[in-house]
Design an enzyme around this catalytic site. Structure first.
Site, PDB file in Angstrom:
ATOM      1  N   GLY A  21       0.052  -3.363 -36.603  1.00 25.66           N
ATOM      2  CA  GLY A  21      -0.779  -4.363 -37.254  1.00 25.66           C
ATOM      3  C   GLY A  21      -0.406  -4.566 -38.709  1.00 25.66           C
ATOM      4  O   GLY A  21      -0.057  -3.616 -39.409  1.00 25.66           O
ATOM      5  N   GLY A  22      -0.451  -5.818 -39.161  1.00 30.88           N
ATOM      6  CA  GLY A  22      -0.217  -6.121 -40.562  1.00 30.88           C
ATOM      7  C   GLY A  22       1.223  -6.264 -40.988  1.00 30.88           C
ATOM      8  O   GLY A  22       1.512  -6.307 -42.188  1.00 30.88           O
ATOM      9  N   ASP A  28      -3.635 -11.489 -29.156  1.00 30.50           N
ATOM     10  CA  ASP A  28      -4.292 -10.666 -30.177  1.00 30.50           C
ATOM     11  C   ASP A  28      -5.724 -11.168 -30.373  1.00 30.50           C
ATOM     12  O   ASP A  28      -5.932 -12.360 -30.606  1.00 30.50           O
ATOM     13  CB  ASP A  28      -3.520 -10.776 -31.491  1.00 30.50           C
ATOM     14  CG  ASP A  28      -4.011  -9.794 -32.554  1.00 30.50           C
ATOM     15  OD1 ASP A  28      -5.153  -9.312 -32.433  1.00 30.50           O
ATOM     16  OD2 ASP A  28      -3.251  -9.532 -33.494  1.00 30.50           O
ATOM     17  N   CYS A  45      10.534  -5.199 -63.068  1.00 32.26           N
ATOM     18  CA  CYS A  45       9.246  -4.580 -62.723  1.00 32.26           C
ATOM     19  C   CYS A  45       9.481  -3.167 -62.193  1.00 32.26           C
ATOM     20  O   CYS A  45      10.185  -2.984 -61.199  1.00 32.26           O
ATOM     21  CB  CYS A  45       8.520  -5.439 -61.691  1.00 32.26           C
ATOM     22  SG  CYS A  45       7.077  -4.675 -60.948  1.00 32.26           S
ATOM     23  N   LYS A  88       3.573 -10.160 -37.534  1.00 26.00           N
ATOM     24  CA  LYS A  88       4.003 -10.555 -36.191  1.00 26.00           C
ATOM     25  C   LYS A  88       3.779 -12.037 -35.933  1.00 26.00           C
ATOM     26  O   LYS A  88       4.626 -12.716 -35.345  1.00 26.00           O
ATOM     27  CB  LYS A  88       3.245  -9.741 -35.132  1.00 26.00           C
ATOM     28  CG  LYS A  88       3.491  -8.258 -35.170  1.00 26.00           C
ATOM     29  CD  LYS A  88       2.807  -7.555 -34.011  1.00 26.00           C
ATOM     30  CE  LYS A  88       1.303  -7.741 -34.015  1.00 26.00           C
ATOM     31  NZ  LYS A  88       0.660  -7.119 -35.183  1.00 26.00           N
ATOM     32  N   THR A  89       2.616 -12.542 -36.341  1.00 29.58           N
ATOM     33  CA  THR A  89       2.273 -13.934 -36.039  1.00 29.58           C
ATOM     34  C   THR A  89       3.219 -14.904 -36.731  1.00 29.58           C
ATOM     35  O   THR A  89       3.688 -15.871 -36.117  1.00 29.58           O
ATOM     36  CB  THR A  89       0.818 -14.224 -36.442  1.00 29.58           C
ATOM     37  OG1 THR A  89      -0.060 -13.389 -35.687  1.00 29.58           O
ATOM     38  CG2 THR A  89       0.467 -15.681 -36.178  1.00 29.58           C
ATOM     39  N   THR A  90       3.519 -14.671 -37.996  1.00 26.30           N
ATOM     40  CA  THR A  90       4.460 -15.535 -38.707  1.00 26.30           C
ATOM     41  C   THR A  90       5.817 -15.521 -38.018  1.00 26.30           C
ATOM     42  O   THR A  90       6.456 -16.570 -37.852  1.00 26.30           O
ATOM     43  CB  THR A  90       4.609 -15.083 -40.169  1.00 26.30           C
ATOM     44  OG1 THR A  90       3.337 -15.151 -40.815  1.00 26.30           O
ATOM     45  CG2 THR A  90       5.590 -15.971 -40.916  1.00 26.30           C
ATOM     46  N   CYS A 150       8.131  -2.693 -58.682  1.00 31.88           N
ATOM     47  CA  CYS A 150       9.019  -3.363 -57.726  1.00 31.88           C
ATOM     48  C   CYS A 150      10.253  -2.507 -57.463  1.00 31.88           C
ATOM     49  O   CYS A 150      10.720  -2.396 -56.327  1.00 31.88           O
ATOM     50  CB  CYS A 150       9.440  -4.726 -58.253  1.00 31.88           C
ATOM     51  SG  CYS A 150       8.081  -5.894 -58.451  1.00 31.88           S
TER      52      CYS A 150
END
Length: 344
Positions: free
Chosen positions: A28-29, A56, A278, A32-34, A281
């Site tokens: 999760g997170g 889902d 950064c 996956k959907t994109t 980063c």
């Protein structure tokens, strides 16, 4: 460390025109959907008709496309041959189950049999997903989509979903074999499976028809020419651990998988002296680099696609269409053409 020599894109999946079922899943997170929506968009450019299905419970494809979908396929705005649907996890569940508190008027044997039957059905792992899957596959079988992309739930739910054809094939086979002993219960079974009030013989016939469909689906899911699974992860320990677990389970179930998407990668900007601007980063980039090296070692026989973490979320057909090009054009931080992919 061996350098991954396979193409770092999903072009191999897009070019494999025999594929009928493509699953996209992972922890999760991880996005996956994109990724699944982007893959469906790329497929729509080379295939006759494409359906993307959300299994889902969160149903994120409506948010991704900025368009409301439901349990029947709907055309995606801006596309002529791309359709989407979202199935509900509780379809065919509680309303069709027997109430254990209701007294039976048919004697203790039938009453006990009903309770046993209910426990058999209710005890199946992921019964809500299973019933949803059954109804969904019946709908898809009646249509003529060239390829179907599944935007799946997190790993545990997805593994149960993929186990369902094998599980239900075994269960239905046993139930049909018990017809002579439990004929009075076959009508009850028909009600549980949403087959209506029909006779024991009709119920058996329906079960046999369902079993035939399930066997075909089960066979297709295990055929690498027809089915593949695209794993999505991020370059972090827990995600990589779950990806390895997922791949092992897929291999155990004889489901093809040879593509991994590593999403949300950070490419920090450098100043004129070559130093990362950064510090946070830079630290995050160091962590991701370590796990990217592990992925290259572990999955040298996989196509590994690397996708960047963008400054804004990808939402709407236009942004998804642009982002989908990352699946076939490897990301290059120094390429000016890549920057144009995120523009409207």
């Amino acid at each position: 460390m061996m350098e991954n020599t396979l193409e770092p894109t999903l072009q191999n999946v897009i070019n494999q025109t025999t594929l009928k079922w493509i699953f996209v899943g992972g922890k999760g997170g991880v996005g996956k959907t994109t990724c699944s929506c982007s893959l469906a968009i790329q497929l729509s450019q080379v295939r006759r008709s494409v359906l993307i299905i959300s299994t889902d419970p969160a149903h994120n494809i409506s948010d991704a496309f900025a368009q409301k979908f439901n349990k029947t396929p709907s055309a995606v705005n801006g596309f002529n041959n791309l359709y989407a649907m979202e199935i509900e996890a509780n379809l065919g569940n509680d309303a069709q189950m027997v109430n254990p508190g209701v007294e039976s008027s048919e004697g203790d044997i039938i009453s006990l049999g009903r309770q046993v039957l209910q426990e058999m059905v209710g005890g199946l792992p992921g019964i809500d997903e299973a019933m949803s899957f059954s109804q969904m596959m019946k709908l898809i079988q009646s249509m003529d989509f060239d390829v179907v992309v599944f935007d799946t739930a997190p790993t545990g739910h997805t593994l149960r979903l993929l186990q369902f054809p094998t599980l239900i094939e075994s269960s239905l086979g046993k139930l049909i074999g018990l017809q002579s002993s439990f004929a009075p219960l076959m009508t009850q079974m028909g009600g549980m499976l949403g087959l209506g009030e029909i006779s024991a013989d009709d119920t058996t016939n329906k079960l046999r028809e369902t079993l035939d469909v399930v066997r075909r689906i089960n066979s297709q899911f295990k055929d690498p020419d027809l089915t593949t699974f695209v794993c999505v992860c991020i370059a972090e320990f827990l995600s990589l651990y779950e990806t390895e677990r997922l791949i092992q389970e897929l291999t155990k179930q004889n489901i093809d998988t040879h593509n991994i998407i590593v999403n949300q990668l950070l490419y920090p900007e450098e100043d004129e002296n070559g130093c990362v601007k950064c510090k946070k980063c830079s630290a995050r980039y160091g962590i991701q680099k370590k796990y990217l090296e592990q992925i290259a070692d572990l999955y040298e026989d996989f196509n590994v696609t690397k996708l960047p973490l963008l400054e804004s979320e990808v939402r709407g057909p236009g942004q998804l269409r642009n982002f989908s090009r990352y699946l076939i054009v490897p990301y290059d931080l120094n390429s000016s053409t890549v920057d144009n992919l995120t523009t409207h």
